[in-house]
Scaffold this active site. Structure first.
Site, PDB file in Angstrom:
ATOM      1  N   SER A 199       0.842  -1.193   0.000  1.00 25.69           N
ATOM      2  CA  SER A 199       0.000   0.000   0.000  1.00 25.69           C
ATOM      3  C   SER A 199       0.877   1.241   0.000  1.00 25.69           C
ATOM      4  O   SER A 199       2.048   1.190   0.373  1.00 25.69           O
ATOM      5  CB  SER A 199      -0.907   0.014   1.231  1.00 25.69           C
ATOM      6  N   ASP A 200       0.314   2.359  -0.407  1.00 26.66           N
ATOM      7  CA  ASP A 200       1.007   3.617  -0.171  1.00 26.66           C
ATOM      8  C   ASP A 200       0.799   3.998   1.293  1.00 26.66           C
ATOM      9  O   ASP A 200       0.101   3.304   2.037  1.00 26.66           O
ATOM     10  CB  ASP A 200       0.491   4.704  -1.111  1.00 26.66           C
ATOM     11  N   TYR A 201       1.383   5.085   1.703  1.00 24.96           N
ATOM     12  CA  TYR A 201       1.408   5.492   3.109  1.00 24.96           C
ATOM     13  C   TYR A 201      -0.006   5.569   3.694  1.00 24.96           C
ATOM     14  O   TYR A 201      -0.794   6.435   3.338  1.00 24.96           O
ATOM     15  CB  TYR A 201       2.093   6.849   3.208  1.00 24.96           C
ATOM     16  N   ALA A 202      -0.322   4.610   4.572  1.00 21.67           N
ATOM     17  CA  ALA A 202      -1.612   4.553   5.275  1.00 21.67           C
ATOM     18  C   ALA A 202      -2.807   4.453   4.337  1.00 21.67           C
ATOM     19  O   ALA A 202      -3.932   4.756   4.746  1.00 21.67           O
ATOM     20  CB  ALA A 202      -1.781   5.756   6.205  1.00 21.67           C
ATOM     21  N   SER A 203      -2.599   3.999   3.095  1.00 18.97           N
ATOM     22  CA  SER A 203      -3.721   3.998   2.150  1.00 18.97           C
ATOM     23  C   SER A 203      -4.774   2.937   2.471  1.00 18.97           C
ATOM     24  O   SER A 203      -5.908   3.042   2.009  1.00 18.97           O
ATOM     25  CB  SER A 203      -3.228   3.841   0.707  1.00 18.97           C
TER      26      SER A 203
END
Length: 329
Positions: free
Chosen positions: A261-265
């Protein structure tokens, strides 16, 4: 480690350990003297979770990575080393022109050589995975991440995707270079009004013709990781889009690597209104095919109850994919 040995290791791991391999946290969670209490409290995770994580971001330098690795090897029950990942967008110690400038060179071999040197520098500093290349096709100059992309043309971005991946991963089997994680899948460069975290709305013909080719080129070049977009595509957040991640990326293109995932996505799925709570967000993301949860509490707090409540088969746990990134048969 051979596949047979790897399978035996996985069979001996607890459910908590397997989940931990799918969790990525940043360096402040791993500081000594319990300085990490604040970040843990904010994210709502336990010290036990931190002890079991599979990868780390934003820790770089041989001294720093060695210190963290030694600490994690002591507390991880099976002494599984963590992976260190970081942005290496246009150089590490040696800084090259921004990717938009590199795209203007029209010299793929030169770019490949630059990324090979950046990879070797990053590897010497303890980094094993680079969050790059960023190959989103960008048409709106208002978007703040324009400089990270080679440009606005799908063919040009495809050529440079191949060059950058090849540069990063050259001689990877000889303990040189780094794993390439291309991003942000998919069509992140077309967010409405150029606003970060915004939506993307386009026809499938436009998507396949003008936005997907660079990602496909990265897959064909052998990139071992892919990062999801923070945006939604045609109403579905990319991090929970099973059609995008499983049908297209894995089945049609044959991608066998890791999806992060991207940051906290994954947590952002709640903000999107696509999931009602952490458990639902974790279920939607892992069902779509996301292997690693970057800097969010969703997998750490949501996966175990999904398994124990019978909502998720433990065999769905994708720790074997993460392990395959490190251990070659």
């Amino acid at each position: 480690m051979k596949q047979k040995e790897l399978k035996a290791l996985l069979d001996d791991m607890s459910l908590d350990e397997k989940i931990g391999q799918l969790v990525q946290l940043s360096g402040e969670f791993l500081q000594a003297n319990d300085i990490s209490y604040g970040p843990r409290e904010k994210l709502g995770i336990t010290k036990e979770t931190v002890n079991l994580i599979g990868s780390v971001l934003n820790v770089a330098g041989a001294k720093a990575t060695r210190k963290v690795q030694d600490m994690q090897m002591r507390v991880q029950p099976h002494h599984i080393p963590v992976l260190f990942m970081s942005d290496v967008i246009y150089g590490y110690k040696t800084v090259y022109p921004i990717p938009l400038g590199l795209g203007a060179t029209w010299n793929p071999k030169l770019v490949e050589n630059a990324f090979q040197k950046a990879a070797n520098e990053a590897s010497a500093a303890g980094i094993q995975v680079a969050y790059a290349p960023m190959i989103d096709v960008v048409h709106d100059a208002r978007w703040g991440r324009v400089l990270e992309s080679p440009g606005e043309d799908p063919y040009l971005n495809s050529v440079y995707a191949k060059s950058m991946v090849n540069g990063f991963q050259k001689k990877l089997g000889e303990k040189q270079g780094v794993v390439s994680c291309f991003k942000h899948y998919a069509a992140y460069g077309d967010v409405e009004s150029g606003r970060e975290y915004n939506t993307v709305d386009m026809s499938l013909s436009n998507l396949f013709q003008n936005y997907l080719p660079p990602y496909k080129a990265a897959v064909k070049a052998g990139a071992k990781m892919a990062m999801t977009s923070l945006a939604s595509l045609n109403g579905v957040p990319s991090t929970a889009d099973k059609w995008l991640l499983d049908t297209v990326l894995r089945r049609e293109w044959g991608f066998k690597g890791i999806i992060i995932s991207d940051y906290a996505s994954i947590y952002e799925l709640i903000k999107h209104g696509f999931a009602g709570n952490i458990e639902q967000a974790a279920k939607k993301a892992i069902d779509a095919g996301v292997d690693i949860d970057m800097k969010s509490p969703c997998y750490a707090k949501g996966l175990k109850s999904l398994v124990t409540d019978g909502k998720l088969d433990e065999e769905k746990n994708q720790s074997s994919n993460v392990a395959n990134l490190v251990f070659e048969e």
